[in-house]
Design a protein around this motif. Structure first.
Motif, PDB file in Angstrom:
ATOM      1  N   ARG A 119       0.834  -1.209   0.000  1.00 34.64           N
ATOM      2  CA  ARG A 119       0.000   0.000   0.000  1.00 34.64           C
ATOM      3  C   ARG A 119       0.867   1.257   0.000  1.00 34.64           C
ATOM      4  N   LEU A 120       1.908   1.226  -0.803  1.00 40.19           N
ATOM      5  CA  LEU A 120       2.787   2.369  -0.970  1.00 40.19           C
ATOM      6  C   LEU A 120       2.682   2.870  -2.403  1.00 40.19           C
ATOM      7  N   PRO A 141       2.968   6.000   2.258  1.00 38.58           N
ATOM      8  CA  PRO A 141       1.700   5.296   2.487  1.00 38.58           C
ATOM      9  C   PRO A 141       0.550   5.980   1.752  1.00 38.58           C
TER      10      PRO A 141
END
Length: 526
Positions: A119-120, A141
């Motif tokens: 989730r970057l 993030p």
């Protein structure tokens, strides 16, 4: 914005080293690839340069880039403030940037496939007065990136506690409920439309150029298979086709060219599908947001506050396919984003012409009404436009042909025949093309918006608000001064828009009207 992140100098996570290294490798290849090819080719021709030496050189370059990327990653810091973002970067030359939120014209979120499980993503901020991508923060993030985007766009997932407290005091102590950030889907083309867009968008010529550059390598690798397939087909067709007949060679050449063109078209369509995979266009609170990409998911935002113009275009091949595309123009440094091959534009691909007003209405309702204007309402440019250019271009071509004759280049019979035919056919073709070009030109002033139509075999319709104009200029060439005509140039923040060959009185009156509207506007939006 998250209060825990505000005011602190933050470092990039270790996973950011991968996108940072890839980005530096891409920039290195883009800047130094021609020089590397020249050096390696010269060493291979004039020196004892083996394949092992070449691999060792590549390994040394990769090692240097890796060390530089590690140093750059360790020294990169960014800080989020309530009104701006600050960045410290650089290895040998330290640089500190501060960009206020209101100056950011576009927020671009990019998520490579290897960052999705974590989730970057990469946060890219673009400003009108800086580089195309002034600030890039890798592997942040998603929550942080979306919070920054909401801060810039003026939208929030919910109202802030301070706003709720203020609203509660005004209403007798009752707090307002938080309003969710809603988005409306405007456009979601299917895979077949994206495939067609890849074919008709001009991607074919880039694929053709790449195939031409790799022709030698591809010929050595594929030629044996092509020859085997040709012998097999000839063996099947010997019953009704004589392989030694005079017409077989031209037929084989034509079939081969058609097959190559078909393969390149398919590759172009696949590239378009991969580039815009899963495309969705969303509208929310005066902005448009697009999401697309397979290997790298991208999210681009187009805000009404930063919008300069909207262009809807349809090429000849796109007209056969029943498609068009839309560009949203935003201000950039020195107007150079037009040269970025569409990367600096907000592109909406694979549109049906009937969908254009609905999509544009999600951003600027007045634009959709102007785009619905029929062609009969638009004012045309003067007919002397095509006569002017035809006489000069034809004269230039005939002078070139006369120079060839004077130099004796037409002594060969076939050259003389080609020159004679060209001297007759080219002026006729120029007259036809300039007539179509003249017929496509048109303009209209409607609802405080200026509408300009142009094109040749396709068409292009552009709409922009008068208040976006920064400068108006009326220019005349010597021919136009004699005939009472003029060109009207409307300069926006990115580039000028020109209405050519209109009566000089009309150009002056329109220029005065535009200047009056600009000076009497309550505010100036750049």
């Amino acid at each position: 914005m998250n209060d825990k992140l505000t005011g602190e100098w933050l470092a990039l996570p270790k996973l950011a080293l991968l996108p940072v290294g890839l980005e530096m490798l891409r920039k290195f290849i883009t800047q130094f690839l021609p020089a590397l090819f020249g050096i390696t080719a010269g060493a291979a021709i004039f020196g004892n340069f083996t394949r092992q030496d070449f691999l060792l050189a590549l390994l040394a370059v990769a090692l240097c880039l890796l060390l530089y990327a590690i140093a750059w990653h360790r020294r990169f810091r960014f800080q989020l403030a309530p009104d701006a973002i600050r960045v410290r970067r650089g290895v040998f030359h330290r640089q500190e940037l501060r960009v206020a939120w209101e100056r950011v014209r576009n927020v671009d979120l990019r998520q490579a496939f290897y960052l999705r499980p974590f989730r970057l993503l990469t946060l890219v901020l673009e400003t009108p007065g800086g580089e195309s991508e002034e600030i890039s923060i890798h592997a942040v993030p998603r929550e942080v990136a979306e919070s920054v985007r909401a801060e810039i766009a003026g939208a929030r997932v919910g109202t802030r506690s301070a706003q709720a407290t203020s609203a509660g005091s005004e209403t007798g102590g009752e707090e307002e409920e938080s309003v969710p950030f809603t988005e409306q889907a405007l456009h979601a083309p299917g895979p077949h439309l994206l495939f067609l867009h890849g074919i008709v968008s001009g991607q074919f010529w880039f694929v053709f150029a790449a195939a031409g550059a790799l022709y030698g390598y591809l010929h050595r690798q594929i030629a044996p298979y092509i020859e085997a397939a040709a012998h097999w087909l000839m063996s099947l067709g010997t019953e009704w086709v004589d392989p030694d007949s005079p017409g077989m060679l031209p037929l084989a050449v034509i079939v081969g060219i058609l097959c190559i063109a078909l393969v390149l078209l398919v590759i172009s369509g696949v590239i378009g599908w991969l580039r815009f995979y899963g495309y969705r266009l969303l509208a929310a609170q005066g902005s448009l947001r697009s999401r697309y990409g397979l290997f790298e998911t991208r999210e681009r935002t187009l805000r009404h506050a930063k919008l300069q113009a909207v262009t809807v275009a349809q090429s000849l091949f796109a007209r056969w396919a029943g498609l068009c595309h839309m560009h949203g123009h935003q201000a950039s440094a020195a107007g150079e984003f037009e040269q970025n091959q569409g990367d600096g534009k907000f592109l909406v691909p694979a549109l049906r012409p009937s969908q254009v007003p609905e999509v544009v209405e999600g951003l600027v309702p007045a634009f959709s009404e102007v785009l619905r204007l029929p062609d009969t309402v638009l004012l045309s440019v003067d007919e002397r436009f095509r006569h002017f250019w035809w006489s000069r271009l034809s004269l230039l071509f005939l002078l070139i042909m006369g120079g060839l004759v004077a130099l004796g280049a037409t002594q060969a019979i076939w050259v003389a025949v080609v020159v004679s035919l060209a001297s007759v056919l080219v002026p006729i073709g120029l007259r036809y093309l300039l007539k179509r070009r003249w017929q496509r030109w048109g303009w209209a002033l409607e609802r405080d918006c200026l509408h300009i139509r142009s094109g040749l075999f396709g068409w292009c319709r552009e709409v922009f608000e008068i208040r976006r104009i920064q400068q108006v200029r009326v220019s005349q060439s010597p021919f136009q001064r004699r005939t009472g005509l003029a060109n009207l140039e409307c300069w926006l923040a990115d580039q000028p828009r020109v209405i050519p060959f209109i009566p000089h009185d009309h150009a002056v009156a329109l220029s005065n009207h535009l200047l009056y509207e600009l000076e009497s506007a309550p505010e100036l939006l750049l």
